[in-house]
Design a protein around this motif. Structure first.
Motif, PDB file in Angstrom:
ATOM      1  N   GLY A  56       0.795  -1.220   0.000  1.00 48.61           N
ATOM      2  CA  GLY A  56       0.000   0.000   0.000  1.00 48.61           C
ATOM      3  C   GLY A  56       0.821   1.261   0.000  1.00 48.61           C
ATOM      4  O   GLY A  56       0.445   2.265   0.617  1.00 48.61           O
ATOM      5  N   ASN A  57       1.982   1.238  -0.678  1.00 48.82           N
ATOM      6  CA  ASN A  57       2.887   2.387  -0.756  1.00 48.82           C
ATOM      7  C   ASN A  57       3.409   2.826   0.605  1.00 48.82           C
ATOM      8  O   ASN A  57       3.735   4.001   0.819  1.00 48.82           O
ATOM      9  CB  ASN A  57       2.199   3.564  -1.451  1.00 48.82           C
ATOM     10  N   GLU A  58       3.510   1.890   1.530  1.00 49.51           N
ATOM     11  CA  GLU A  58       4.028   2.208   2.852  1.00 49.51           C
ATOM     12  C   GLU A  58       5.514   1.911   2.976  1.00 49.51           C
ATOM     13  O   GLU A  58       6.186   2.417   3.878  1.00 49.51           O
ATOM     14  CB  GLU A  58       3.254   1.418   3.926  1.00 49.51           C
ATOM     15  N   GLU A  59       6.050   1.075   2.088  1.00 53.44           N
ATOM     16  CA  GLU A  59       7.463   0.741   2.147  1.00 53.44           C
ATOM     17  C   GLU A  59       7.992   0.438   0.753  1.00 53.44           C
ATOM     18  O   GLU A  59       7.222   0.262  -0.206  1.00 53.44           O
ATOM     19  CB  GLU A  59       7.709  -0.439   3.072  1.00 53.44           C
ATOM     20  N   LEU A  60       9.313   0.391   0.654  1.00 54.04           N
ATOM     21  CA  LEU A  60      10.001   0.110  -0.595  1.00 54.04           C
ATOM     22  C   LEU A  60      10.659  -1.257  -0.510  1.00 54.04           C
ATOM     23  O   LEU A  60      11.290  -1.583   0.507  1.00 54.04           O
ATOM     24  CB  LEU A  60      11.061   1.176  -0.898  1.00 54.04           C
ATOM     25  N   GLY A  74      26.072  -2.750   2.302  1.00 53.56           N
ATOM     26  CA  GLY A  74      24.901  -3.568   2.018  1.00 53.56           C
ATOM     27  C   GLY A  74      23.668  -2.729   1.760  1.00 53.56           C
ATOM     28  O   GLY A  74      23.529  -1.595   2.239  1.00 53.56           O
ATOM     29  N   LEU A  75      22.737  -3.272   0.971  1.00 54.91           N
ATOM     30  CA  LEU A  75      21.453  -2.642   0.698  1.00 54.91           C
ATOM     31  C   LEU A  75      20.359  -3.463   1.361  1.00 54.91           C
ATOM     32  O   LEU A  75      20.279  -4.677   1.133  1.00 54.91           O
ATOM     33  CB  LEU A  75      21.183  -2.553  -0.812  1.00 54.91           C
ATOM     34  N   PRO A  76      19.509  -2.850   2.177  1.00 57.23           N
ATOM     35  CA  PRO A  76      18.421  -3.592   2.824  1.00 57.23           C
ATOM     36  C   PRO A  76      17.415  -4.094   1.799  1.00 57.23           C
ATOM     37  O   PRO A  76      17.240  -3.507   0.729  1.00 57.23           O
ATOM     38  CB  PRO A  76      17.790  -2.561   3.770  1.00 57.23           C
ATOM     39  N   GLU A  77      16.736  -5.170   2.141  1.00 57.48           N
ATOM     40  CA  GLU A  77      15.688  -5.705   1.278  1.00 57.48           C
ATOM     41  C   GLU A  77      14.466  -4.796   1.270  1.00 57.48           C
ATOM     42  O   GLU A  77      13.782  -4.676   0.265  1.00 57.48           O
ATOM     43  CB  GLU A  77      15.287  -7.112   1.747  1.00 57.48           C
ATOM     44  N   ARG A  78      14.157  -4.149   2.392  1.00 62.06           N
ATOM     45  CA  ARG A  78      12.987  -3.291   2.500  1.00 62.06           C
ATOM     46  C   ARG A  78      13.350  -1.992   3.216  1.00 62.06           C
ATOM     47  O   ARG A  78      14.184  -1.984   4.121  1.00 62.06           O
ATOM     48  CB  ARG A  78      11.841  -3.995   3.240  1.00 62.06           C
ATOM     49  N   LEU A  79      12.695  -0.909   2.808  1.00 64.39           N
ATOM     50  CA  LEU A  79      12.897   0.402   3.415  1.00 64.39           C
ATOM     51  C   LEU A  79      11.539   1.046   3.661  1.00 64.39           C
ATOM     52  O   LEU A  79      10.688   1.061   2.761  1.00 64.39           O
ATOM     53  CB  LEU A  79      13.717   1.317   2.492  1.00 64.39           C
ATOM     54  N   PRO A  80      11.290   1.584   4.857  1.00 67.09           N
ATOM     55  CA  PRO A  80      10.013   2.286   5.082  1.00 67.09           C
ATOM     56  C   PRO A  80       9.989   3.584   4.290  1.00 67.09           C
ATOM     57  O   PRO A  80      10.969   4.339   4.273  1.00 67.09           O
ATOM     58  CB  PRO A  80      10.018   2.535   6.600  1.00 67.09           C
ATOM     59  N   LEU A  81       8.871   3.851   3.616  1.00 64.95           N
ATOM     60  CA  LEU A  81       8.766   5.051   2.791  1.00 64.95           C
ATOM     61  C   LEU A  81       8.780   6.318   3.638  1.00 64.95           C
ATOM     62  O   LEU A  81       9.174   7.380   3.168  1.00 64.95           O
ATOM     63  CB  LEU A  81       7.487   4.996   1.946  1.00 64.95           C
ATOM     64  N   HIS A  89      13.660   9.483   0.945  1.00 63.20           N
ATOM     65  CA  HIS A  89      13.665  10.939   0.848  1.00 63.20           C
ATOM     66  C   HIS A  89      13.551  11.400  -0.607  1.00 63.20           C
ATOM     67  O   HIS A  89      12.798  12.332  -0.926  1.00 63.20           O
ATOM     68  CB  HIS A  89      14.939  11.488   1.496  1.00 63.20           C
ATOM     69  N   ALA A  90      14.294  10.766  -1.508  1.00 64.30           N
ATOM     70  CA  ALA A  90      14.235  11.148  -2.922  1.00 64.30           C
ATOM     71  C   ALA A  90      12.858  10.899  -3.508  1.00 64.30           C
ATOM     72  O   ALA A  90      12.348  11.698  -4.309  1.00 64.30           O
ATOM     73  CB  ALA A  90      15.297  10.379  -3.711  1.00 64.30           C
ATOM     74  N   LEU A  91      12.212   9.794  -3.113  1.00 67.03           N
ATOM     75  CA  LEU A  91      10.897   9.474  -3.658  1.00 67.03           C
ATOM     76  C   LEU A  91       9.837  10.428  -3.117  1.00 67.03           C
ATOM     77  O   LEU A  91       8.919  10.825  -3.840  1.00 67.03           O
ATOM     78  CB  LEU A  91      10.540   8.024  -3.330  1.00 67.03           C
ATOM     79  N   ARG A  92       9.966  10.803  -1.835  1.00 68.17           N
ATOM     80  CA  ARG A  92       8.977  11.720  -1.262  1.00 68.17           C
ATOM     81  C   ARG A  92       9.090  13.118  -1.865  1.00 68.17           C
ATOM     82  O   ARG A  92       8.074  13.775  -2.138  1.00 68.17           O
ATOM     83  CB  ARG A  92       9.166  11.802   0.253  1.00 68.17           C
TER      84      ARG A  92
END
Length: 845
Positions: A56-60, A74-81, A89-92
């Motif tokens: 629901g567009n709550e996380e990446l 390392g890059l996390p598998e999931r990031l909170p939007l 930040h860039a997406l917001r």
């Protein structure tokens, strides 16, 4: 759990000719993974990853990564939007975020593990009305990405967003980044200078114009396509003298086998020789329309000159001006307008939104851009009168028409062209801007170049508009409605040279149940070819309407073209279709054979016996070929521009069109025609396409005929035949009117013509049609004045008064005078069931 991405693929070692398994001596093509990783390396990135919104567009969520992250990064598998990560930040904010190693530490919460020798870029992947995700790139330098590297990565992000937005991403999830890179036309190579062998991927070979199976793995084969004046720069790559690991960039031009010239940009690095590997040059090649913008004034003028030389239309010139001025000068607005009479016709505004421009401009906004009289803008009027550049610093008082364009500085550049002013360019800054002497010289030189290009482009646009109007005037404005079928046509001009050619098509309704289809092609692309095309189309239509059979129509057209004594010839395919019976007669004069799609989906090329092209031999013969069509059959007539090109053999093109016809949906002939056209790219020839879907007549007519005897009582026999036929058809209600029409028309034919006379009767639906044919081509003439002393000419007036419609048509060897009379509706009880019994030819369905 951290994700490091997949391991970078190593470059396969080069081998000498004859060392490969096939024994061809050609090094194998570079794997796609290697080309993708190398592109990231030259962009200063070790790793690229795509995050997409989920839940629901709550996380990446990490959807894909390419490259190899530095150790411990390392890059996390999931990031909170809603979190503090750089990607969120860039997406917001919907703005790219570029972080060096120091700035990256402040975004470590929920993001990548910081390192002292790494940087990061986060680029939002957006579309109108939604956010598609974020592209994260990990840099190999602590100082962040250079300006050139940022521009490349921004293009990369646009390509990834285009894949996501258009739903064109491949089914395999790990191929999104690679597909986006391929869409950018970035080629990769590895060169071994000692041996002259080079490994090139398919994209690079395509840019140069070499088929992968024809490439022998030698650098000389690539150099052979380079323009001679650019050869010296490329030879320096073959013989590297720069220090190892130093990056080099250059631009060069190649000539493809089709004759097209392309600008290519090369970026490469020299790798030192080691014990197990010789010295190598690794690099990337990308397509660019013109030279890349350089830092010095000479490079800028060189860039602009090459760019304007390639711009052909006013819109092209406008785009070059925006590219040349806005970003390099740090400007916030650029406007370009042509001067036509006393009005400024704006051709480009950047940014294009009306809110970015003065209020006065918005009130003058038209369909795309505003236009205004010069007298309403005194500042521009003065600059145009003097022909000199005006530079207005920050805080200058300008009229309302220019207020807000450059509050921090405004440059007004008249665009001179051959002693007159062709237009004006305005460059504005929001922040206070200082005009340096070098910048003044650059703006002056730019104005002179743009003015000449604008005048040349305006002449080109006017020429193309005239050519388009000429072409449209020579082709049918609309196709007729056909009983029992639907016809559609498409015409596309060539995109090279004068956009007018010799292709033509026509649909000719010969009668209620007969139609002629014709398609042709006059040699050449010029006004002369278009003129001959118009004459041939008119001639073929005239001969067809006269009632001649197909072979005679084409033969007459051939004699006409021979008699014109022109150096041009024409090809033609003519088809006459009986819409009632479904029978077609084809005549082909040096043209491509038609294609047919049967109701069961089978497609084939019709084997039509052909004759020579028109205009070559006056005594040429044009045999006819017959074909029966079933309802649901689609007939396609094409010109060679659709099926043949420099890189497309005729047989392959016909097979491709046949397969497209097989796959198209016949329920919509218009979309079917569009599917056959497909994406044919930069057309070398104009294209004409004519489709007819034969559905069959819904109501089959009943016919009867009678050869009139030239006897004193011939009219009486004709009336008796007519009366018997009407009784058999059970339409006695119109017997009086029909008998009167037959009497008058037969009498008129016997008195005023010689030779045989024939009466034809036809019942279709609720109409009885009477046709009386004779051998005279002259149409019957009604009397001009009718009074009590007149002794002739009253018969035609009676026929016209008794008929619901009345006329005369030419036929082969004479004419037909016809009359139609509507049968009044019957009471339900009086309707018979055997109306079709005893007919002379066919019954109602």
């Amino acid at each position: 759990m951290p994700h490091d991405g997949r391991a970078r693929a190593e470059v396969p070692e080069l081998r000498a000719p004859g060392a490969d398994a096939a024994g061809t001596g050609s090094p194998p093509p570079l794997p796609e993974a290697t080309a993708g990783d190398r592109a990231l390396t030259f962009a200063g990135a070790a790793l690229a990853a795509v995050y997409v919104p989920v839940a629901g567009n709550e996380e990446l969520r990490l959807a894909e990564s390419s490259g190899c992250a530095p150790s411990g990064f390392g890059l996390p598998e999931r990031l909170p939007l809603s979190g503090a990560s750089a990607a969120a930040h860039a997406l917001r904010t919907d703005r790219p975020l570029w972080l060096d190693s120091a700035a990256l530490a402040s975004y470590a919460d929920g993001g990548p593990t910081p390192r002292a020798d790494a940087s990061l870029g986060a680029l939002p992947l957006g579309a109108e009305g939604g956010r598609l995700g974020c592209l994260v790139v990990v840099g190999m330098s602590a100082d962040g990405f250079e300006a050139e590297q940022r521009r490349f990565l921004e293009r990369y992000a646009d390509a990834v967003a285009g894949m996501l937005r258009g739903g064109t991403a491949p089914a395999a999830p790990a191929s999104l980044l690679g597909a986006a890179l391929r869409s950018m036309n970035v080629g990769s190579f590895v060169l071994e200078p000692d041996t002259g062998l080079i490994q090139a991927d398919e994209t690079l070979l395509e840019l140069v114009g070499i088929a992968p199976d024809e490439f022998d793995g030698k650098a000389d084969s690539l150099l052979a396509h380079t323009l001679p004046e650019d050869m010296h720069a490329l030879m320096s790559v073959l013989e590297p003298s720069t220090q190892a690991s130093v990056r080099r960039e250059l631009e060069f031009r190649v000539r493809t086998p089709t004759g097209e010239m392309r600008w290519l940009s090369l970026s490469c690095q020299v790798l030192e020789r080691t014990d197990d590997r010789p010295e190598q040059v690794r690099g990337l090649v990308t397509a660019t329309s013109v030279l890349r913008w350089g830092a010095d004034d000479v490079s800028r003028i060189q860039w602009l000159t090459a760019a304007l030389d390639d711009a052909t239309t006013v819109r092209d010139v406008s785009r070059v001006v925006v590219t040349a001025l806005r970003e390099p000068l740090g400007a916030d607005r650029v406007a370009l307008a042509e001067l036509q009479d006393d009005r400024l016709m704006v051709t480009v505004l950047d940014p294009p939104q009306p809110a970015a421009w003065p209020e006065v401009w918005r009130s003058e906004w038209r369909s795309e851009w505003p236009d205004a009289p010069v007298s309403a803008l005194p500042t521009l009027q003065l600059a145009l009168r003097d022909g000199r550049m005006d530079l207005w610093p920050a805080g200058s008082a300008l009229e309302s028409g220019l207020a807000g364009i450059g509050t921090g500085g405004l440059a007004v550049l008249p665009l001179p062209a051959k002693g007159r002013v062709a237009g004006v360019c305005m460059v504005g800054w929001d922040e206070p801007h200082t005009f340096a002497p070098e910048e003044r010289s650059l703006l002056t030189a730019t104005a002179a170049l743009v003015g000449e290009a604008l005048k040349r482009a305006h002449a080109h646009d006017a020429e193309q508009e005239l050519a388009t109007m000429l072409q449209r005037s020579l082709l049918p404005r609309r196709l007729p409605q056909l009983p029992g079928g639907t016809a559609v046509a498409r015409y596309l001009p060539a995109r090279r040279g004068l956009q007018v050619g010799g292709d033509w098509y026509d649909v000719i309704a010969l009668s209620e149940d007969r139609v002629a289809l014709v398609i042709g092609d006059v040699q050449g692309h010029s006004a002369a070819a278009a003129t001959i095309m118009g004459q041939m189309r008119t001639a073929v239509r005239a001969y067809a309407v006269e009632g001649h059979p197909p072979d005679v129509v084409v033969s007459h057209a051939n004699r006409l073209l021979v008699g014109m004594e022109t150096d041009l010839f024409a090809t033609c395919c003519y088809a006459e279709l009986d819409m009632e019976e479904g029978n077609v007669l084809f005549v082909r004069a040096g043209h491509l054979a038609p294609l047919v799609r049967h109701p069961d989906g089978r497609t084939e090329e019709v084997e039509v016996e052909g004759g020579p092209p028109l205009g070559i031999l006056a005594e040429a013969e044009f045999p006819m070929t017959a074909l029966a069509l079933a309802p649901g059959t689609v007939l396609a007539l094409v010109t060679d521009g659709l099926v043949e090109a420099a890189d497309l053999p005729l047989d392959d093109g016909m097979e491709r069109t046949r397969l497209a016809l097989d796959a198209a949906d016949p329920s919509d002939p218009g979309r079917m025609a569009d599917a056959l056209l497909g994406d044919i790219g930069r057309r070398e020839d104009d294209v004409a396409l004519l489709l007819l879907r034969y559905d069959g007549m819904k109501t089959r007519p009943i016919r009867a005929g009678w050869e009139v005897w030239r006897l004193p009582d011939a009219v009486m026999h004709a009336r008796r035949f007519t009366a018997r036929t009407l009784r058999r058809w059970k339409v006695e209600d119109v017997a009086d009117a029909v008998l009167l029409v037959v009497s008058e028309l037969v009498t008129n034919a016997l008195v005023h013509t010689q030779g045989p006379v024939r009466v034809d009767l036809m019942l279709r639906g609720d109409r009885v049609r009477v046709s009386v044919g004779d051998t005279s081509p002259r149409a019957p003439a009604k009397p001009v004045i009718v009074d009590w002393e007149s002794t002739g000419g009253r018969g035609l007036l009676l026929v016209e008064a008794m008929s619901d419609s009345f006329g005369s048509v030419p036929v082969a060897g004479g004419k037909q005078v016809w009359s139609e009379i509507v049968v009044p509706p019957r009471e339900p009880a009086a309707v018979g069931t055997g109306a079709a019994a005893g007919t002379d030819r066919a019954g109602l369905p």
